[in-house]
Design an enzyme around this catalytic site. Sequence first.
Site, PDB file in Angstrom:
ATOM      1  N   HIS A  81       0.834  -1.206   0.000  1.00 18.85           N
ATOM      2  CA  HIS A  81       0.000   0.000   0.000  1.00 18.85           C
ATOM      3  C   HIS A  81       0.866   1.253   0.000  1.00 18.85           C
ATOM      4  O   HIS A  81       1.828   1.347   0.753  1.00 18.85           O
ATOM      5  CB  HIS A  81      -0.899  -0.019   1.240  1.00 18.85           C
ATOM      6  CG  HIS A  81      -2.113   0.861   1.109  1.00 18.85           C
ATOM      7  ND1 HIS A  81      -2.037   2.236   1.131  1.00 18.85           N
ATOM      8  CD2 HIS A  81      -3.420   0.560   0.952  1.00 18.85           C
ATOM      9  CE1 HIS A  81      -3.261   2.733   1.002  1.00 18.85           C
ATOM     10  NE2 HIS A  81      -4.124   1.738   0.886  1.00 18.85           N
ATOM     11  N   HIS A 167       9.889  14.085   8.736  1.00 19.00           N
ATOM     12  CA  HIS A 167      10.438  13.453   9.934  1.00 19.00           C
ATOM     13  C   HIS A 167      11.305  12.296   9.450  1.00 19.00           C
ATOM     14  O   HIS A 167      10.881  11.550   8.562  1.00 19.00           O
ATOM     15  CB  HIS A 167       9.289  12.956  10.823  1.00 19.00           C
ATOM     16  CG  HIS A 167       9.740  12.360  12.120  1.00 19.00           C
ATOM     17  ND1 HIS A 167      10.334  11.122  12.214  1.00 19.00           N
ATOM     18  CD2 HIS A 167       9.696  12.842  13.397  1.00 19.00           C
ATOM     19  CE1 HIS A 167      10.627  10.860  13.484  1.00 19.00           C
ATOM     20  NE2 HIS A 167      10.250  11.897  14.223  1.00 19.00           N
ATOM     21  N   PRO A 168      12.539  12.126   9.999  1.00 15.33           N
ATOM     22  CA  PRO A 168      13.478  11.147   9.407  1.00 15.33           C
ATOM     23  C   PRO A 168      12.926   9.721   9.324  1.00 15.33           C
ATOM     24  O   PRO A 168      13.204   9.017   8.345  1.00 15.33           O
ATOM     25  CB  PRO A 168      14.695  11.212  10.341  1.00 15.33           C
ATOM     26  CG  PRO A 168      14.287  12.028  11.538  1.00 15.33           C
ATOM     27  CD  PRO A 168      13.145  12.876  11.105  1.00 15.33           C
ATOM     28  N   THR A 169      12.151   9.308  10.299  1.00 16.07           N
ATOM     29  CA  THR A 169      11.640   7.922  10.255  1.00 16.07           C
ATOM     30  C   THR A 169      10.124   7.856  10.075  1.00 16.07           C
ATOM     31  O   THR A 169       9.591   6.819   9.696  1.00 16.07           O
ATOM     32  CB  THR A 169      11.969   7.173  11.571  1.00 16.07           C
ATOM     33  OG1 THR A 169      11.374   7.892  12.677  1.00 16.07           O
ATOM     34  CG2 THR A 169      13.474   7.092  11.773  1.00 16.07           C
ATOM     35  N   ALA A 170       9.402   8.973  10.350  1.00 10.51           N
ATOM     36  CA  ALA A 170       7.925   8.938  10.344  1.00 10.51           C
ATOM     37  C   ALA A 170       7.325   9.740   9.195  1.00 10.51           C
ATOM     38  O   ALA A 170       6.098   9.817   9.067  1.00 10.51           O
ATOM     39  CB  ALA A 170       7.373   9.441  11.677  1.00 10.51           C
ATOM     40  N   GLY A 171       8.157  10.347   8.338  1.00 11.38           N
ATOM     41  CA  GLY A 171       7.655  11.021   7.142  1.00 11.38           C
ATOM     42  C   GLY A 171       6.748  12.198   7.443  1.00 11.38           C
ATOM     43  O   GLY A 171       7.131  13.134   8.149  1.00 11.38           O
TER      44      GLY A 171
END
Lengths: 297, 297
Positions: A81, A167-171
């Site tokens: 997805h 956000h580096p890991t959470a977009g």
Amino acid sequence: MAIIECVPNISEGVRTDVVQGIAAQLRAVQGLRVLDVQSDATHNRSVLTLAGDAASLRAAVPLLVELTTAAVDLRVHRGEHPRLGAVDVVPFIPISGATMADCVALARDVGQEVATRHGVPVYLYEEAASSPARRNLEDIRRGEFEGLAEKMSRPEWAPDFGVAQPHPTAGATVIGARMPLIAYNINLATDRLDVAKKIATAIRMSSGGLRFVKAMGLALEGRPVVQVSMNLTNYEKTPIFRVFDLVQREAARYGVTVLESEIVGLIPQAALLQAAEYYLQLEGFSANQVLENKLRE
Amino acid sequence: MAIIECVPNISEGVRTDVVQGIAAQLRAVQGLRVLDVQSDATHNRSVLTLAGDAASLRAAVPLLVELTTAAVDLRVHRGEHPRLGAVDVVPFIPISGATMADCVALARDVGQEVATRHGVPVYLYEEAASSPARRNLEDIRRGEFEGLAEKMSRPEWAPDFGVAQPHPTAGATVIGARMPLIAYNINLATDRLDVAKKIATAIRMSSGGLRFVKAMGLALEGRPVVQVSMNLTNYEKTPIFRVFDLVQREAARYGVTVLESEIVGLIPQAALLQAAEYYLQLEGFSANQVLENKLRE
């Protein structure tokens, strides 16, 4: 009491223990109900169905962002997805005692908080969109997490809240307001797939049909039956009974009859009362006449 | 907490101030909810919908008899609807946390009190009836107020409580217990009263029609429209949609169409969901899919 529904989609569908842990913490939020949690491993994505008043959702959604950001790293996330964020999309939906305007205001409040407190940039979409180009979720999400840094650097894709950097890991998270969506399928007493596809084309908005219908024709596995599979995106303006009648009429054009229909998941009471009112030609009917509603007042 | 519904019909539908005054005094009864008050000038009759536990109804119904007896004189009362008493009929209906047996016991308690304290003789009917000949409200009411003294003088029509003589102005009251009743009217796009009467005859149980339908044909005052006025006494076994379809079909026989229908007062949610399921040909639908029901769990 006002009821607003909220259906966050988060980018974790494999580690169901993580998802259930998040849901358990949401259940502790005052006034919030966690109605449903569905995880899909192929999509690597989970859909939570929450309901409560504005205050409970104003508490719950930032908590969800905090917990999911701690648990999900999009740099290593893989799934079928498309997704832009760890908490990917958060729609607020008016059910009863709350207006669309209330939900738009809630989306802005929560968006501001998520960007400020958790450092996740936020786009507003659908009824809460800040411009027509941002109404459609697919347009915002195009390019996904992997293309987000480049996309955000373009002025036309600056986020509505927060800095123009993922956000580096959470977009990034897409937050908005929309009408309840009804997943509605009509099965036809035929195995002719072309008929289902022609009817889908005739009735859906994208090819000239009803404004708030998305539809496709497909064959059902293991049964000699085809299906017009639909999403009804605004049952007040495009009511379910009009969709049913139109499909029935179009099917008759091919000598085909409706076998049955089905509602997948939840549906607001009003969408079904509306159908009863229409077919029974009820005049002067009000939902307050439903005994259970009256007793709940 | 137990919830019992109670739907008294009183013989006043023109002087709405009188009816509202009575309703206001009922609202002061501890634990009682006055859910609805509907007055019909043509019928010269009002339907009150009350809900509460047994104790609140044991207080409310004798008060209603007292107030209505003081306000209504049946010797000068005229209206389309048959009636025997100022407070004409008082059914108790189990909704939740109460059984039919509880409602029968309540009908007997209240009947005793109304006869003893207010001098209005009482007949018990439906599930509370003292014999099969008294189950049916119409059998008890036949002859109406005007024929009541003669009827009561016959031993087989001695009242269940009180003396065998009508209250001079308030007649007699019929009290009992039953399943929820739906007051449902269908208006026809014609002024031909004979058509409404023929359809009523065709569809009602008493003359060969559907088992749980009572019906009569009448003309609406001030409109060139006739009405099939109905009570549906068990919507689970004789559903509202079947009644509507049958009336429509019978009307077509006379070249007449259905103008509109109306639900008078309250209706259980299930009776309308049933109609939506039928007309939309819904398969596998459950009331748990209604979002509001899910939230109430």
